[in-house]
Design an enzyme around this catalytic site. Structure first.
Site, PDB file in Angstrom:
ATOM      1  N   ASP A 151       0.835  -1.204   0.000  1.00  0.00           N
ATOM      2  CA  ASP A 151       0.000   0.000   0.000  1.00  0.00           C
ATOM      3  C   ASP A 151       0.873   1.258   0.000  1.00  0.00           C
ATOM      4  OD1 ASP A 151       0.843  -0.175   2.600  1.00  0.00           O
ATOM      5  OD2 ASP A 151      -1.143  -0.031   3.512  1.00  0.00           O
ATOM      6  N   SER A 152       2.190   1.066   0.025  1.00  0.00           N
ATOM      7  CA  SER A 152       3.106   2.187  -0.215  1.00  0.00           C
ATOM      8  C   SER A 152       2.832   2.795  -1.591  1.00  0.00           C
ATOM      9  CB  SER A 152       4.570   1.722  -0.127  1.00  0.00           C
ATOM     10  OG  SER A 152       4.792   0.635  -1.007  1.00  0.00           O
TER      11      SER A 152
ATOM     12  N   ASP B  25      -1.164  -6.104  -0.091  1.00  0.00           N
ATOM     13  CA  ASP B  25      -1.356  -5.498   1.227  1.00  0.00           C
ATOM     14  C   ASP B  25      -2.841  -5.352   1.532  1.00  0.00           C
ATOM     15  OD1 ASP B  25       0.569  -4.842   3.099  1.00  0.00           O
ATOM     16  OD2 ASP B  25       1.287  -3.109   1.965  1.00  0.00           O
TER      17      ASP B  25
ATOM     18  N   LYS C 100      -0.809  -9.541   2.959  1.00  0.00           N
ATOM     19  CA  LYS C 100       0.010  -9.053   4.088  1.00  0.00           C
ATOM     20  C   LYS C 100      -0.853  -8.169   4.973  1.00  0.00           C
ATOM     21  CE  LYS C 100       3.426  -5.833   3.664  1.00  0.00           C
ATOM     22  NZ  LYS C 100       2.915  -4.705   4.493  1.00  0.00           N
TER      23      LYS C 100
ATOM     24  N   GLU D 172      -0.720  -5.656   8.410  1.00  0.00           N
ATOM     25  CA  GLU D 172       0.080  -4.936   9.414  1.00  0.00           C
ATOM     26  C   GLU D 172      -0.517  -5.141  10.796  1.00  0.00           C
ATOM     27  OE1 GLU D 172       0.826  -0.768   8.812  1.00  0.00           O
ATOM     28  OE2 GLU D 172       1.479  -1.072   6.743  1.00  0.00           O
TER      29      GLU D 172
ATOM     30  N   GLU E  70       9.721  -4.037  10.002  1.00  0.00           N
ATOM     31  CA  GLU E  70      10.080  -2.726   9.449  1.00  0.00           C
ATOM     32  C   GLU E  70      10.721  -1.818  10.498  1.00  0.00           C
ATOM     33  OE1 GLU E  70       7.147  -0.961   6.937  1.00  0.00           O
ATOM     34  OE2 GLU E  70       8.271   0.910   6.730  1.00  0.00           O
TER      35      GLU E  70
HETATM   36  O1  KIV Z   1       3.611  -1.085   1.599  1.00  0.00           O
HETATM   37  C1  KIV Z   1       4.759  -1.519   1.436  1.00  0.00           C
HETATM   38  O2  KIV Z   1       5.389  -1.348   0.394  1.00  0.00           O
HETATM   39  C2  KIV Z   1       5.346  -2.278   2.536  1.00  0.00           C
HETATM   40  C3  KIV Z   1       6.809  -2.592   2.425  1.00  0.00           C
HETATM   41  C4  KIV Z   1       7.601  -1.373   2.505  1.00  0.00           C
HETATM   42  C5  KIV Z   1       7.227  -3.621   3.374  1.00  0.00           C
HETATM   43  O3  KIV Z   1       4.691  -2.614   3.456  1.00  0.00           O
END
Ligand code: KIV
Length: 254
Positions: free
Chosen positions: A43-44, A82, A112, A114, A180
């Site tokens: 989600d970056s 994410d 993934k 968090e 992280e």
């Molecule tokens: O959102 C993302 O790209 C991430 C990575 C930086 C691990 O969670």
């Protein structure tokens, strides 16, 4: 059919796991051809490619759109999507539905999430429902508005709580976890404490693998974080190429 998530898990203690983010077909192709074992549609993408201030504005629909582009391009890779902001804290039905859509509509192999011990029960239920889950502990960018962005695992109590999170996520059945921005001197302790690969970002070398934002690695980000040393200068090279072409066009004008 062999589970790609299980084969990534089996790399612990064998060789480092190479992971990169990708958000669209060109970056997915580069990550796959470059040899990434795991491609994260992070989600970056909110701040990296959508011009948002952080990851909070990234919705499930946005994640589905980008995940589908990546998984269509690299069907033979472990594509992890994410789970966007807030969804893990909704009812279990909505959480399951979001993960289901990321797999069925987005084509991801895994999701993934968090968060640590407080999400362990939900993670266990998702794994039980057949959804491979990658954890994410240490610095949690989705909480940047409430907790800020700073190195984790500096004090003894922070270290104890990160270890608790990592163990809980492993016990819940995750196949790997991102760790992280944890103090590098503490990272080997986390890696030794769990039987699944720890994938570090900004956490030093004591991890079972590393992940970077592909734009940071390739020199496409104006101000990459200090731990991400670019291996290329694609922004600079692209601007130079555009200027050369623009000059040719101007010279050829009637
Ligand atoms: O959102 C993302 O790209 C991430 C990575 C930086 C691990 O969670």
């Amino acid at each position: 059919m062999k589970s790609i998530a299980r084969s990534v898990r089996a790399l612990k203690g064998v060789r480092p796991v190479v992971c990169l983010t990708a958000y669209d077909a060109p970056t997915a192709r580069m990550a796959a051809e470059g040899g990434a074992d795991l491609i994260l549609v992070g989600d970056s993408l909110g701040n990296v490619v959508l011009g948002l201030p952080d990851t909070v504005g990234v919705t499930l629909d946005i994640m589905l759109h980008h995940t589908a582009a990546v998984s269509r391009t690299t069907p033979d890779r472990l594509v992890v999507a994410d789970l966007p902001f807030g969804v893990a804290h909704e009812s279990f039905g909505r959480l399951l539905d979001a993960c289901r859509r990321l797999l069925q509509e987005g084509g991801a192999q895994a999701v993934k999430i968090e968060g640590g011990a407080s999400l362990a029960k939900s993670v266990a239920k998702l794994v039980d429902a057949g959804i491979p889950i990658m954890g994410h502990v240490g610095l949690l960018p989705q909480r940047s508005r409430s907790k800020g962005l700073r190195k984790q695992g500096v004090t003894l109590s922070e270290r104890a709580s990160i270890l608790m999170d990592a163990r809980a996520i492993e016990a819940a059945g995750a196949f790997a976890m991102v760790v992280e921005c944890v103090d590098a001197s503490f990272m080997p302790e986390i890696t030794a404490a769990v039987g699944i690969p720890t994938i570090g970002i900004g956490s030093g070398r004591g991890c079972d693998g590393q992940i970077l934002v592909i734009h940071d690695l390739l020199g496409l980000t104006p101000a990459p974080p200090p731990f991400a040393r670019p291996e290329a200068r694609l922004h600079r090279d692209a601007v130079a190429a555009i200027r050369r072409w623009a000059a040719k066009v101007r010279r050829s004008s009637p």
